[in-house]
Motif scaffolding. Sequence first.
Motif, mmCIF file in Angstrom:
data_model
loop_
_atom_site.group_PDB
_atom_site.id
_atom_site.type_symbol
_atom_site.label_atom_id
_atom_site.label_comp_id
_atom_site.label_asym_id
_atom_site.label_seq_id
_atom_site.Cartn_x
_atom_site.Cartn_y
_atom_site.Cartn_z
ATOM 1 N N GLY A 115 0.765 -1.236 0.000
ATOM 2 C CA GLY A 115 0.000 0.000 0.000
ATOM 3 C C GLY A 115 0.799 1.292 0.000
ATOM 4 N N TYR A 116 2.106 1.206 -0.180
ATOM 5 C CA TYR A 116 2.894 2.427 -0.267
ATOM 6 C C TYR A 116 2.540 3.163 -1.558
ATOM 7 C CZ TYR A 116 6.060 1.092 3.535
ATOM 8 O OH TYR A 116 6.582 0.765 4.742
ATOM 9 N N VAL A 117 2.610 4.484 -1.500
ATOM 10 C CA VAL A 117 2.329 5.284 -2.698
ATOM 11 C C VAL A 117 3.357 6.400 -2.812
ATOM 12 C CG1 VAL A 117 -0.160 4.846 -2.736
ATOM 13 C CG2 VAL A 117 0.707 6.780 -1.451
ATOM 14 N N ASP A 118 3.599 6.784 -4.039
ATOM 15 C CA ASP A 118 4.374 7.993 -4.277
ATOM 16 C C ASP A 118 3.373 9.127 -4.212
ATOM 17 O OD1 ASP A 118 6.891 6.915 -4.762
ATOM 18 O OD2 ASP A 118 6.468 6.581 -6.878
ATOM 19 N N LYS A 119 3.701 10.128 -3.433
ATOM 20 C CA LYS A 119 2.801 11.266 -3.456
ATOM 21 C C LYS A 119 3.620 12.542 -3.416
ATOM 22 C CE LYS A 119 1.531 11.463 1.435
ATOM 23 N NZ LYS A 119 0.440 11.420 2.373
ATOM 24 N N GLN A 120 3.080 13.483 -4.060
ATOM 25 C CA GLN A 120 3.723 14.769 -4.155
ATOM 26 C C GLN A 120 2.809 15.763 -3.467
ATOM 27 O OE1 GLN A 120 4.114 16.060 -8.190
ATOM 28 N NE2 GLN A 120 5.824 17.408 -7.717
ATOM 29 N N GLU A 121 3.353 16.495 -2.526
ATOM 30 C CA GLU A 121 2.553 17.489 -1.827
ATOM 31 C C GLU A 121 2.792 18.849 -2.462
ATOM 32 O OE1 GLU A 121 2.739 17.438 2.423
ATOM 33 O OE2 GLU A 121 2.821 15.258 2.470
ATOM 34 N N ILE A 122 1.717 19.479 -2.808
ATOM 35 C CA ILE A 122 1.791 20.808 -3.401
ATOM 36 C C ILE A 122 1.171 21.777 -2.403
ATOM 37 C CG2 ILE A 122 1.034 22.289 -5.291
ATOM 38 C CD1 ILE A 122 0.961 19.738 -7.024
ATOM 39 N N VAL A 123 1.938 22.728 -1.988
ATOM 40 C CA VAL A 123 1.456 23.730 -1.052
ATOM 41 C C VAL A 123 1.037 24.941 -1.856
ATOM 42 C CG1 VAL A 123 2.064 25.188 0.909
ATOM 43 C CG2 VAL A 123 3.009 22.873 0.721
ATOM 44 N N GLN A 124 -0.196 25.303 -1.672
ATOM 45 C CA GLN A 124 -0.724 26.441 -2.413
ATOM 46 C C GLN A 124 -1.047 27.529 -1.402
ATOM 47 O OE1 GLN A 124 -4.093 25.529 -4.814
ATOM 48 N NE2 GLN A 124 -4.348 27.616 -5.535
ATOM 49 N N GLU A 125 -0.479 28.671 -1.607
ATOM 50 C CA GLU A 125 -0.748 29.790 -0.730
ATOM 51 C C GLU A 125 -1.683 30.746 -1.459
ATOM 52 O OE1 GLU A 125 2.838 31.623 0.604
ATOM 53 O OE2 GLU A 125 3.681 29.723 1.281
ATOM 54 N N ASN A 126 -2.685 31.175 -0.759
ATOM 55 C CA ASN A 126 -3.593 32.168 -1.338
ATOM 56 C C ASN A 126 -2.999 33.540 -1.085
ATOM 57 O OD1 ASN A 126 -5.488 30.346 -2.241
ATOM 58 N ND2 ASN A 126 -6.525 30.280 -0.274
ATOM 59 N N ARG A 127 -2.634 34.190 -2.112
ATOM 60 C CA ARG A 127 -2.081 35.539 -2.009
ATOM 61 C C ARG A 127 -3.072 36.504 -2.649
ATOM 62 N NH1 ARG A 127 4.332 35.416 -2.331
ATOM 63 N NH2 ARG A 127 4.621 33.546 -1.109
ATOM 64 N N GLU A 128 -3.176 37.586 -2.037
ATOM 65 C CA GLU A 128 -4.104 38.601 -2.533
ATOM 66 C C GLU A 128 -3.375 39.478 -3.537
ATOM 67 O OE1 GLU A 128 -6.454 42.135 -0.461
ATOM 68 O OE2 GLU A 128 -6.663 40.187 0.526
ATOM 69 N N ILE A 129 -3.996 39.670 -4.652
ATOM 70 C CA ILE A 129 -3.428 40.526 -5.697
ATOM 71 C C ILE A 129 -4.374 41.702 -5.878
ATOM 72 C CG2 ILE A 129 -2.765 40.727 -8.108
ATOM 73 C CD1 ILE A 129 -2.203 37.700 -8.054
ATOM 74 N N ASN A 130 -3.850 42.861 -5.709
ATOM 75 C CA ASN A 130 -4.656 44.074 -5.887
ATOM 76 C C ASN A 130 -4.356 44.668 -7.239
ATOM 77 O OD1 ASN A 130 -5.885 43.981 -3.332
ATOM 78 N ND2 ASN A 130 -4.054 44.876 -2.395
#
Length: 135
Positions: A115-130
């Motif tokens: 049951g091992y898996v390769d996984k890639q974690e993607i961190v998404q930051e919400n940034r405010e764009i004015n």
Amino acid sequence: MSNVNSKNKGGRPLKFKSPDELQKKIDEYYKWANENRKHITVTGLAWFLGTNRQTLLNYENENSDLYRNIKNSEKAKFIDSIKCAKARIEMEYEESLFYKNSSVGAIFTLKNNYGYVDKQEIVQENREINVTLED
């Protein structure tokens, strides 16, 4: 003495008269393969038994027409013989994954058997764009 019920329900008879005869031939195949430095394979086993791969796999299927004239207790023994033979062949393949100086075999078996898996974690930051629009 045959294990076939007294009424002939038609169909092709089994190649082996008993599960013990089948198991004896399977064991002979392992010995032959070892003596001839051959890898054990499902197709090789089928060839040694004088049949083909699909027929051999049909012996593993409890709903196969091969068993229409066979008692359930005998059918279970035929099926177990084939399942055990295939498990041994599978073990040989799995062991061969570790013969090279590589971790690929270990990774393969960990993924497919544990049951091992390769996984890639993607961190998404919400940034405010004015955005300011000017005339």
